[in-house]
Design a protein around this motif. Sequence first.
Motif, PDB file in Angstrom:
ATOM      1  N   GLU A  48       0.831  -1.204   0.000  1.00 26.35           N
ATOM      2  CA  GLU A  48       0.000   0.000   0.000  1.00 26.35           C
ATOM      3  C   GLU A  48       0.868   1.256   0.000  1.00 26.35           C
ATOM      4  O   GLU A  48       1.857   1.333   0.733  1.00 26.35           O
ATOM      5  N   ASP A  49       0.496   2.246  -0.823  1.00 26.36           N
ATOM      6  CA  ASP A  49       1.200   3.520  -0.858  1.00 26.36           C
ATOM      7  C   ASP A  49       0.744   4.404   0.295  1.00 26.36           C
ATOM      8  O   ASP A  49      -0.329   4.190   0.886  1.00 26.36           O
ATOM      9  N   VAL A  50       1.545   5.430   0.605  1.00 27.82           N
ATOM     10  CA  VAL A  50       1.189   6.391   1.649  1.00 27.82           C
ATOM     11  C   VAL A  50       1.650   7.791   1.250  1.00 27.82           C
ATOM     12  O   VAL A  50       2.528   7.959   0.400  1.00 27.82           O
ATOM     13  N   VAL A  51       1.029   8.792   1.866  1.00 18.70           N
ATOM     14  CA  VAL A  51       1.514  10.173   1.911  1.00 18.70           C
ATOM     15  C   VAL A  51       1.036  10.739   3.240  1.00 18.70           C
ATOM     16  O   VAL A  51       0.132  10.197   3.882  1.00 18.70           O
ATOM     17  N   ILE A  52       1.621  11.865   3.666  1.00 20.83           N
ATOM     18  CA  ILE A  52       1.145  12.568   4.861  1.00 20.83           C
ATOM     19  C   ILE A  52       0.863  14.013   4.504  1.00 20.83           C
ATOM     20  O   ILE A  52       1.711  14.710   3.937  1.00 20.83           O
ATOM     21  N   HIS A  53      -0.347  14.456   4.832  1.00 19.84           N
ATOM     22  CA  HIS A  53      -0.719  15.863   4.682  1.00 19.84           C
ATOM     23  C   HIS A  53      -0.556  16.569   6.020  1.00 19.84           C
ATOM     24  O   HIS A  53      -1.001  16.077   7.057  1.00 19.84           O
ATOM     25  N   TRP A  54       0.072  17.759   5.983  1.00 21.88           N
ATOM     26  CA  TRP A  54       0.335  18.542   7.183  1.00 21.88           C
ATOM     27  C   TRP A  54      -0.756  19.609   7.267  1.00 21.88           C
ATOM     28  O   TRP A  54      -0.630  20.711   6.766  1.00 21.88           O
ATOM     29  N   HIS A  55      -1.845  19.241   7.912  1.00 27.48           N
ATOM     30  CA  HIS A  55      -3.104  19.982   7.878  1.00 27.48           C
ATOM     31  C   HIS A  55      -2.960  21.342   8.571  1.00 27.48           C
ATOM     32  O   HIS A  55      -2.659  21.411   9.758  1.00 27.48           O
ATOM     33  N   GLY A  56      -3.194  22.414   7.799  1.00 25.99           N
ATOM     34  CA  GLY A  56      -3.096  23.772   8.330  1.00 25.99           C
ATOM     35  C   GLY A  56      -1.765  24.437   8.070  1.00 25.99           C
ATOM     36  O   GLY A  56      -1.622  25.648   8.273  1.00 25.99           O
ATOM     37  N   GLY A  72      -3.040  24.943   1.748  1.00 32.03           N
ATOM     38  CA  GLY A  72      -2.161  26.016   1.321  1.00 32.03           C
ATOM     39  C   GLY A  72      -2.602  27.423   1.658  1.00 32.03           C
ATOM     40  O   GLY A  72      -1.871  28.382   1.383  1.00 32.03           O
ATOM     41  N   HIS A  73      -3.771  27.599   2.261  1.00 25.17           N
ATOM     42  CA  HIS A  73      -4.305  28.926   2.539  1.00 25.17           C
ATOM     43  C   HIS A  73      -5.166  28.882   3.801  1.00 25.17           C
ATOM     44  O   HIS A  73      -5.608  27.823   4.243  1.00 25.17           O
ATOM     45  N   ASP A  74      -5.422  30.067   4.314  1.00 25.93           N
ATOM     46  CA  ASP A  74      -6.548  30.288   5.207  1.00 25.93           C
ATOM     47  C   ASP A  74      -7.525  31.185   4.471  1.00 25.93           C
ATOM     48  O   ASP A  74      -7.153  31.927   3.554  1.00 25.93           O
TER      49      ASP A  74
END
Length: 582
Positions: free
Chosen positions: A89-97, A488-490
């Motif tokens: 299984e592939d993975v990635v991590i999103h750094w939320h905020g 990428g934004h607020d």
Amino acid sequence: MKAYNLGPGWLAKFSVLTLLILVVLNLAVTTEARARIRHYQWKVDYLYFSPDCVEKVIIAINGQYPGPPIRARVGDTIVVELENGLPTEDVVIHWHGIHQVGTPWYDGTAFVSQCPINPGETFKYKFVVSRPGTYFYHGHFGMQRSAGFYGSLIVDLEQGEKEPYAYDGELSIILNDWWHRSMYDQETGLFSIPFRFVGEPQSLLIEGRGSYNCSLVPSGSVAGSGDCVNCNSSNPQCQPYILPVEPGKTYRLRITSVASLSSLNFILEGHNMTIVEADGYNVDPVVVENLDVYSGETYSVLFTANQNPSQNYWAAVNVRGRKPATPTGLAVLNYLPNPSSLLPSTPSPVSPVWNDFDYSLNQSKLIVARQGYEVPPPTPDRQLILLTTQNKVNGKIKWGINNVTYVPTSTPVLVALKYGLKKAYDPIPPPDYPTRPFNISSPPPNPNAIVGSGVYKFQFGSVVDVIIQNANMLNPNNSEIHPWHLHGHDFWVLGSGKGIFNPVTDPQGYNLNNPPLKNTVPVFPYGWVALRFRADNPGVWPFHCHVEAHFHMGMGVIFAEGWDRLPQLPKSILGCGLSKYL
């Protein structure tokens, strides 16, 4: 030996020059001391775990659930070397905020900012955290967040700076909903004909811990046969999470929701809470008895341990927005020196009625920016109206925006735009407005949608308004809460309301004085919300519903700006689709 005449005042000039050099060196050393590199080595792997006393396979980091917390200061560089130990299984991590200014390729979104990380590979994320606040990270490939792939990321103020509110101690919790069925069962049901919904969660977790009634586990199976469900109420992995406090002291409690489906309501039994931070920004203090928290949102609240110190109290979370079929999730507010094993004798705290949406809408409108934050531009350069629709594609139930359901391509969109790979995504941009007549109170007369991978392209630095309009699902009299998250934004939350958005009259009621800045906002059933942001962060950014299944089923779009301003992209994000030929 030749003599040199240095002239009058040479010693004074030398002293001034030396002083300046020392000042510059001191500043460099001070900056170096303040801005640190926080280095982590993580391995993602499967793990047998019992978060609510029922054992199942989860996705863990370094054998830990929830994942290891990250704590940094403004200006620090975060380096995470992530090894994918999942065998297939592939993975990635999103750094939320985290905005990823200058490093959009580390946003951690599969097929948008990078190729997913293959089994056995190690990928290095490296980015600067530029703003204090409460954030988190999570898997952004398939439905891996629902398998436990998440953790907290907290960014403190620079050394010497102070928050505009005082507290004696700090606590932090992550809220989540939990199923006993695997994410693979859930995914298979979503794409089946007929559609098979996994149902409401079995448990609600606080900091990865809950409690399921083991007497409800099917009996009669033979241990070791593969049919036996292990449920052990004495397992330390599912004992109530403890929030220790000292009587009379005030605490900052950081609250994060990574829920896959549920809107949640959090309560501290007998204690009022004062909201002071939302999605990384300080807000005007608001006192509440309970707090709605939607998937993707983070808050900081202050509370004072001012109740009877001889007993402990419940910290509780309940489902909102859906007819509850899940017991209350409970943790223990432990008044020291009481033992943490002293459970409250009171009933589980009760939240507002699940479908009291007026309560939720009114609470959300109480949150406004604290004085001193930037106010929004008075007018936009472009406006989008995005109608959330439930649709069908080839007989399968999907979610869409303006009757287009998003399906990612095999080439990361960031790479495709940067290097002009026009065949890698749909060249026809998605519509700015709904393309069909609609009635938000009824199922769509034509539920069929098209599949798209198009991108909304914005002029760099332009001001964009996004109106999200909620509507009825395929079933009559049914509309759901959708928490929308922008990478990428607020954005400024200018306003919200019931019914159909009126582009003439509703903008007259926008809050342009102190709207809150957020990265995630809920849209309530049969309602709308208006957002405004500056397209000033070069990169490619998803904007999507944070309900895990909804985005997986197509409820999202892609925003892009300034991609031509980026330098050559790292080779580490390439290697899939057309990008592997670069």
